[in-house]
Design a protein around this motif. Structure first.
Motif, PDB file in Angstrom:
ATOM      1  N   LEU A  44       9.542  99.230  29.851  1.00  0.00           N
ATOM      2  CA  LEU A  44       8.342  99.338  30.681  1.00  0.00           C
ATOM      3  C   LEU A  44       7.614 100.638  30.400  1.00  0.00           C
ATOM      4  CD1 LEU A  44       9.965  98.240  34.024  1.00  0.00           C
ATOM      5  CD2 LEU A  44       8.168  97.007  32.842  1.00  0.00           C
ATOM      6  N   THR A  45       6.285 100.573  30.435  1.00  0.00           N
ATOM      7  CA  THR A  45       5.459 101.778  30.432  1.00  0.00           C
ATOM      8  C   THR A  45       4.411 101.602  31.517  1.00  0.00           C
ATOM      9  OG1 THR A  45       3.989 100.874  28.719  1.00  0.00           O
ATOM     10  CG2 THR A  45       5.808 102.271  27.965  1.00  0.00           C
ATOM     11  N   ASP A  46       3.802 102.674  31.910  1.00  0.00           N
ATOM     12  CA  ASP A  46       2.767 102.634  32.966  1.00  0.00           C
ATOM     13  C   ASP A  46       3.294 101.972  34.238  1.00  0.00           C
ATOM     14  OD1 ASP A  46       1.019 103.722  31.020  1.00  0.00           O
ATOM     15  OD2 ASP A  46       0.490 101.728  30.320  1.00  0.00           O
ATOM     16  N   VAL A  47       4.544 102.280  34.615  1.00  0.00           N
ATOM     17  CA  VAL A  47       5.186 101.590  35.733  1.00  0.00           C
ATOM     18  C   VAL A  47       4.606 101.947  37.097  1.00  0.00           C
ATOM     19  CG1 VAL A  47       7.364 101.235  34.537  1.00  0.00           C
ATOM     20  CG2 VAL A  47       7.040 103.309  35.867  1.00  0.00           C
ATOM     21  N   ALA A  48       3.875 103.035  37.203  1.00  0.00           N
ATOM     22  CA  ALA A  48       3.300 103.446  38.486  1.00  0.00           C
ATOM     23  C   ALA A  48       1.782 103.373  38.442  1.00  0.00           C
ATOM     24  CB  ALA A  48       3.775 104.844  38.855  1.00  0.00           C
ATOM     25  N   THR A  49       1.252 102.359  37.772  1.00  0.00           N
ATOM     26  CA  THR A  49      -0.196 102.142  37.726  1.00  0.00           C
ATOM     27  C   THR A  49      -0.500 100.735  38.214  1.00  0.00           C
ATOM     28  OG1 THR A  49      -0.293 101.180  35.506  1.00  0.00           O
ATOM     29  CG2 THR A  49      -0.319 103.595  35.652  1.00  0.00           C
ATOM     30  N   SER A  50      -1.781 100.418  38.361  1.00  0.00           N
ATOM     31  CA  SER A  50      -2.164  99.076  38.805  1.00  0.00           C
ATOM     32  C   SER A  50      -2.021  98.037  37.691  1.00  0.00           C
ATOM     33  CB  SER A  50      -3.600  99.073  39.336  1.00  0.00           C
ATOM     34  OG  SER A  50      -4.501  99.426  38.311  1.00  0.00           O
ATOM     35  N   ILE A  51      -1.698  98.496  36.470  1.00  0.00           N
ATOM     36  CA  ILE A  51      -1.472  97.565  35.357  1.00  0.00           C
ATOM     37  C   ILE A  51      -0.200  97.987  34.599  1.00  0.00           C
ATOM     38  CG2 ILE A  51      -2.444  96.438  33.316  1.00  0.00           C
ATOM     39  CD1 ILE A  51      -5.215  97.121  34.357  1.00  0.00           C
ATOM     40  N   PRO A  52       0.976  97.696  35.178  1.00  0.00           N
ATOM     41  CA  PRO A  52       2.212  98.002  34.462  1.00  0.00           C
ATOM     42  C   PRO A  52       2.274  97.217  33.148  1.00  0.00           C
ATOM     43  CG  PRO A  52       2.676  97.417  36.748  1.00  0.00           C
ATOM     44  CD  PRO A  52       1.240  97.114  36.483  1.00  0.00           C
ATOM     45  N   LYS A  53       2.874  97.828  32.128  1.00  0.00           N
ATOM     46  CA  LYS A  53       2.975  97.200  30.809  1.00  0.00           C
ATOM     47  C   LYS A  53       4.445  96.913  30.516  1.00  0.00           C
ATOM     48  CE  LYS A  53       0.193  98.556  27.593  1.00  0.00           C
ATOM     49  NZ  LYS A  53      -0.631  97.401  27.289  1.00  0.00           N
ATOM     50  N   VAL A  54       4.724  95.648  30.151  1.00  0.00           N
ATOM     51  CA  VAL A  54       6.072  95.190  29.824  1.00  0.00           C
ATOM     52  C   VAL A  54       6.149  94.975  28.313  1.00  0.00           C
ATOM     53  CG1 VAL A  54       7.815  93.406  30.227  1.00  0.00           C
ATOM     54  CG2 VAL A  54       6.198  94.003  32.050  1.00  0.00           C
ATOM     55  N   TRP A  55       7.090  95.644  27.660  1.00  0.00           N
ATOM     56  CA  TRP A  55       7.326  95.494  26.224  1.00  0.00           C
ATOM     57  C   TRP A  55       8.571  94.637  26.045  1.00  0.00           C
ATOM     58  CZ3 TRP A  55       4.123  97.399  22.460  1.00  0.00           C
ATOM     59  CH2 TRP A  55       3.152  98.303  22.882  1.00  0.00           C
ATOM     60  N   ILE A  56       8.444  93.560  25.231  1.00  0.00           N
ATOM     61  CA  ILE A  56       9.565  92.639  25.050  1.00  0.00           C
ATOM     62  C   ILE A  56       9.803  92.396  23.565  1.00  0.00           C
ATOM     63  CG2 ILE A  56      10.446  90.325  25.523  1.00  0.00           C
ATOM     64  CD1 ILE A  56       8.708  90.295  28.040  1.00  0.00           C
ATOM     65  N   SER A  57      11.085  92.464  23.176  1.00  0.00           N
ATOM     66  CA  SER A  57      11.480  92.136  21.807  1.00  0.00           C
ATOM     67  C   SER A  57      12.766  91.314  21.855  1.00  0.00           C
ATOM     68  CB  SER A  57      11.682  93.403  20.974  1.00  0.00           C
ATOM     69  OG  SER A  57      12.744  94.166  21.495  1.00  0.00           O
ATOM     70  N   ASP A  58      13.171  90.856  20.678  1.00  0.00           N
ATOM     71  CA  ASP A  58      14.397  90.075  20.506  1.00  0.00           C
ATOM     72  C   ASP A  58      14.284  88.700  21.167  1.00  0.00           C
ATOM     73  OD1 ASP A  58      15.473  92.241  19.087  1.00  0.00           O
ATOM     74  OD2 ASP A  58      16.241  93.139  20.938  1.00  0.00           O
ATOM     75  N   GLY A  59      15.407  88.100  21.472  1.00  0.00           N
ATOM     76  CA  GLY A  59      15.447  86.762  22.038  1.00  0.00           C
ATOM     77  C   GLY A  59      15.938  85.741  21.026  1.00  0.00           C
ATOM     78  N   VAL A  60      16.146  84.521  21.505  1.00  0.00           N
ATOM     79  CA  VAL A  60      16.698  83.437  20.704  1.00  0.00           C
ATOM     80  C   VAL A  60      15.642  82.359  20.493  1.00  0.00           C
ATOM     81  CG1 VAL A  60      18.496  81.653  20.629  1.00  0.00           C
ATOM     82  CG2 VAL A  60      19.017  83.904  21.587  1.00  0.00           C
ATOM     83  N   ASP A  61      15.507  81.916  19.244  1.00  0.00           N
ATOM     84  CA  ASP A  61      14.551  80.870  18.898  1.00  0.00           C
ATOM     85  C   ASP A  61      14.776  79.624  19.766  1.00  0.00           C
ATOM     86  OD1 ASP A  61      12.518  79.559  17.432  1.00  0.00           O
ATOM     87  OD2 ASP A  61      13.983  78.727  16.032  1.00  0.00           O
ATOM     88  N   LYS A  62      13.686  79.009  20.181  1.00  0.00           N
ATOM     89  CA  LYS A  62      13.667  77.759  20.960  1.00  0.00           C
ATOM     90  C   LYS A  62      14.178  77.916  22.392  1.00  0.00           C
ATOM     91  CE  LYS A  62      13.854  74.890  16.908  1.00  0.00           C
ATOM     92  NZ  LYS A  62      14.715  74.965  15.769  1.00  0.00           N
TER      93      LYS A  62
END
Length: 90
Positions: A44-62
């Motif tokens: 997470l970035t900008d967690v204390a603003t009116s537009i928090p930003k979530v960064w996501i990577s990895d995961g499993v196909d399908k």
């Protein structure tokens, strides 16, 4: 519920726009994010603003993940925001 698609090797950001939800004089003090099932890398970035930003990577196909963000405000409000993230290796 809004749905997004990404490939497992991508690192992408997702904004949670709370500007229409926040009351005058209220502000975000914290944001936490989880996924179901587990298996994503989330930052997470900008967690204390009116537009928090979530960064996501990895995961499993399908696999489709449900992303849940819990936002707390200085006036005691708590908001839950959910979206789907479908992983598709093209």
């Amino acid at each position: 519920m809004e749905t997004f698609t990404k490939q497992p090797t991508e690192l992408l950001d997702y904004d949670i726009d709370l500007s229409l939800w926040l009351k005058t004089g209220d502000s975000v003090i914290s944001t936490s994010v989880t996924s179901a099932p587990v298996g994503l890398s989330i930052a997470l970035t900008d967690v204390a603003t009116s537009i928090p930003k979530v960064w996501i990577s990895d995961g499993v196909d399908k696999v489709t993940y449900i992303i849940t963000a819990i936002i707390a405000t200085n006036q005691g409000r708590r908001k839950e925001v959910n979206f789907k993230l479908k992983l598709k290796d093209v």
